[in-house]
Design a protein around this motif. Structure first.
Motif, PDB file in Angstrom:
ATOM      1  N   HIS A   1      -9.200  -6.024  11.510  1.00  0.00           N
ATOM      2  CA  HIS A   1      -9.025  -7.467  11.584  1.00  0.00           C
ATOM      3  C   HIS A   1      -7.857  -7.961  10.741  1.00  0.00           C
ATOM      4  O   HIS A   1      -7.510  -9.143  10.800  1.00  0.00           O
ATOM      5  CB  HIS A   1     -10.305  -8.179  11.125  1.00  0.00           C
ATOM      6  CG  HIS A   1     -11.476  -7.939  12.026  1.00  0.00           C
ATOM      7  ND1 HIS A   1     -12.725  -7.631  11.559  1.00  0.00           N
ATOM      8  CD2 HIS A   1     -11.573  -7.935  13.378  1.00  0.00           C
ATOM      9  CE1 HIS A   1     -13.548  -7.454  12.577  1.00  0.00           C
ATOM     10  NE2 HIS A   1     -12.872  -7.636  13.686  1.00  0.00           N
ATOM     11  N   PHE A   2      -7.257  -7.086   9.933  1.00  0.00           N
ATOM     12  CA  PHE A   2      -6.163  -7.505   9.067  1.00  0.00           C
ATOM     13  C   PHE A   2      -4.919  -6.674   9.352  1.00  0.00           C
ATOM     14  O   PHE A   2      -5.004  -5.491   9.646  1.00  0.00           O
ATOM     15  CB  PHE A   2      -6.549  -7.361   7.586  1.00  0.00           C
ATOM     16  CG  PHE A   2      -7.585  -8.347   7.144  1.00  0.00           C
ATOM     17  CD1 PHE A   2      -8.934  -8.027   7.203  1.00  0.00           C
ATOM     18  CD2 PHE A   2      -7.220  -9.598   6.675  1.00  0.00           C
ATOM     19  CE1 PHE A   2      -9.904  -8.931   6.804  1.00  0.00           C
ATOM     20  CE2 PHE A   2      -8.180 -10.505   6.278  1.00  0.00           C
ATOM     21  CZ  PHE A   2      -9.518 -10.169   6.336  1.00  0.00           C
TER      22      PHE A   2
ATOM     23  N   GLU B   1      -6.017  -0.305   0.692  1.00  0.00           N
ATOM     24  CA  GLU B   1      -6.542   0.591   1.725  1.00  0.00           C
ATOM     25  C   GLU B   1      -7.675  -0.045   2.503  1.00  0.00           C
ATOM     26  O   GLU B   1      -7.802   0.159   3.712  1.00  0.00           O
ATOM     27  CB  GLU B   1      -7.010   1.903   1.087  1.00  0.00           C
ATOM     28  CG  GLU B   1      -5.876   2.718   0.470  1.00  0.00           C
ATOM     29  CD  GLU B   1      -6.364   4.023  -0.129  1.00  0.00           C
ATOM     30  OE1 GLU B   1      -5.526   4.751  -0.674  1.00  0.00           O
ATOM     31  OE2 GLU B   1      -7.585   4.298  -0.023  1.00  0.00           O
ATOM     32  N   GLU B   2      -8.515  -0.851   1.794  1.00  0.00           N
ATOM     33  CA  GLU B   2      -9.654  -1.453   2.496  1.00  0.00           C
ATOM     34  C   GLU B   2      -9.193  -2.460   3.544  1.00  0.00           C
ATOM     35  O   GLU B   2      -9.797  -2.592   4.609  1.00  0.00           O
ATOM     36  CB  GLU B   2     -10.616  -2.121   1.519  1.00  0.00           C
ATOM     37  CG  GLU B   2     -10.015  -3.208   0.642  1.00  0.00           C
ATOM     38  CD  GLU B   2      -9.421  -2.661  -0.636  1.00  0.00           C
ATOM     39  OE1 GLU B   2      -9.253  -3.437  -1.590  1.00  0.00           O
ATOM     40  OE2 GLU B   2      -9.121  -1.452  -0.688  1.00  0.00           O
ATOM     41  N   LEU B   3      -8.083  -3.180   3.267  1.00  0.00           N
ATOM     42  CA  LEU B   3      -7.541  -4.106   4.260  1.00  0.00           C
ATOM     43  C   LEU B   3      -6.767  -3.360   5.339  1.00  0.00           C
ATOM     44  O   LEU B   3      -6.797  -3.742   6.512  1.00  0.00           O
ATOM     45  CB  LEU B   3      -6.638  -5.143   3.583  1.00  0.00           C
ATOM     46  CG  LEU B   3      -7.320  -6.181   2.690  1.00  0.00           C
ATOM     47  CD1 LEU B   3      -6.289  -7.122   2.085  1.00  0.00           C
ATOM     48  CD2 LEU B   3      -8.350  -6.988   3.475  1.00  0.00           C
ATOM     49  N   GLN B   4      -6.054  -2.326   4.935  1.00  0.00           N
ATOM     50  CA  GLN B   4      -5.272  -1.557   5.897  1.00  0.00           C
ATOM     51  C   GLN B   4      -6.159  -0.864   6.922  1.00  0.00           C
ATOM     52  O   GLN B   4      -5.791  -0.744   8.103  1.00  0.00           O
ATOM     53  CB  GLN B   4      -4.417  -0.524   5.155  1.00  0.00           C
ATOM     54  CG  GLN B   4      -3.363   0.148   6.019  1.00  0.00           C
ATOM     55  CD  GLN B   4      -2.513   1.104   5.216  1.00  0.00           C
ATOM     56  OE1 GLN B   4      -2.845   1.435   4.078  1.00  0.00           O
ATOM     57  NE2 GLN B   4      -1.402   1.546   5.788  1.00  0.00           N
TER      58      GLN B   4
END
Length: 318
Positions: A50-51, A43-46
């Motif tokens: 930037h990702f 979830e933190e990347l989603q």
């Protein structure tokens, strides 16, 4: 539910089970249990702009503990995340798949980058990185002999001092002492014998008479160089490389055995050189120029201005 009970908790913290199948194999009477797991969406990347998730990388198989006489294989798929700040996502996938050949060094990280970013490119280990390993092995042996010669000279000086006599070191016909001979032989061991000067030929003759192991190591290094120098086909090179492996085993040098093991791990990528004889020598040369330019500036404070100056000096005119 059974798979969730037997799998380690650490695996299920990061992966979800997508499929379970039984596969018949010739090696075992009982079918193998294949458990397919996909990495969970972070979830933190989603939520980070930037990702971006770009599917999955190639699956990895891990053998787990057997369940009721069934061999268990975990097939794990990690998610592929793209950092949009790097610009890689701006290169269309069809263009990246159009890349057919990439030269690289022996770095495992670079190998993984090429495999994920350019999946259809043929990887070629640069020949000069391979030859450098062999040259380094020869120099390692020379340096060891040199330290022994320095210790021997120090002991002789100490004995002469205790006996109250003048220390006169033994000099060979070319005027070198033993430790000078080993120190001054550095560069001739990098070159082919046909490129030696008359002075180097005389020095090499004395060196190899005193240290036959150095002569054998130099011969191994030179024969490897000749394998790459010959304009031959891939199958012939494969045979020559196998013969070189046999010579390494017969010599019994630890450093060359380590090199042979390294070559074995990258065997196919090394032999891909003979398809088009590709090399990244030009890129390595440019990289050396950039490093020299950076060193002349005593460091960089403004990265953008440094790249601007670099482009003015080395870029081709538009």
């Amino acid at each position: 539910m059974l798979a969730r009970m037997v799998l380690p908790k650490e695996v299920l913290d990061h992966f979800i089970i997508t499929n379970i199948e039984y596969v018949d194999t010739k090696a075992y009477d009982e079918p193998e249990m294949h458990i397919h797991l996909d990495e969970k969406m972070y979830e933190e990347l989603q939520s980070d702009s930037h990702f971006e998730s770009k599917g999955f990388i190639a699956p990895v198989e891990v053998t787990d503990f057997p369940i009721r006489d069934h061999k268990v294989v975990l097939i794990l798929r990690r998610r592929r995340w793209v950092d949009t700040r790097t610009g890689m996502e701006n290169i269309p996938e069809e263009k990246r798949e159009a890349v057919t050949e990439i030269t690289l060094d022996l770095s495992d990280s670079m190998r993984k980058i090429v495999r994920s970013s350019f999946p259809k490119a043929q990887r070629v280990i640069d020949r000069f990185h391979i030859q450098k390993l062999a040259c380094d092995a020869v120099q390692e042996m020379r340096i060891k002999h040199r330290w022994d010669a320095i210790q021997e000279a120090n002991d002789e000086m100490e004995n002469a001092k205790l006996e109250g006599r003048e220390y006169v070191p033994l000099r060979y016909e070319n005027g070198d002492t033993r430790k000078e001979l080993l120190a001054r032989s550095r560069y001739l061991l990098f070159k082919s014998a046909d490129k030696w000067t008359d002075r180097q030929k005389k020095r090499a003759k004395i060196l190899f008479e005193l240290y036959p192991d150095l002569q054998k190591a130099y011969s191994l290094c030179h024969s490897l160089r000749m394998i790459f120098a010959k304009n031959t086909v891939k199958d012939a090179a494969r045979l020559s490389m196998a013969k070189w492996y046999n010579k390494v085993e017969e010599a019994g040098f630890h450093s060359f055995n380590v090199i042979a093991a390294t070559f074995y791990e990258h065997y196919d990528d090394i032999l891909n050189f003979y398809n088009n004889r590709a090399s990244n020598a030009a890129a390595e040369s440019f990289n050396a120029k950039v490093k020299a330019f950076r060193a002349a500036l005593r460091g960089i404070r403004d990265e953008n201005f440094f790249l601007y100056r670099l482009s003015l000096i080395y870029a081709y005119p538009h």
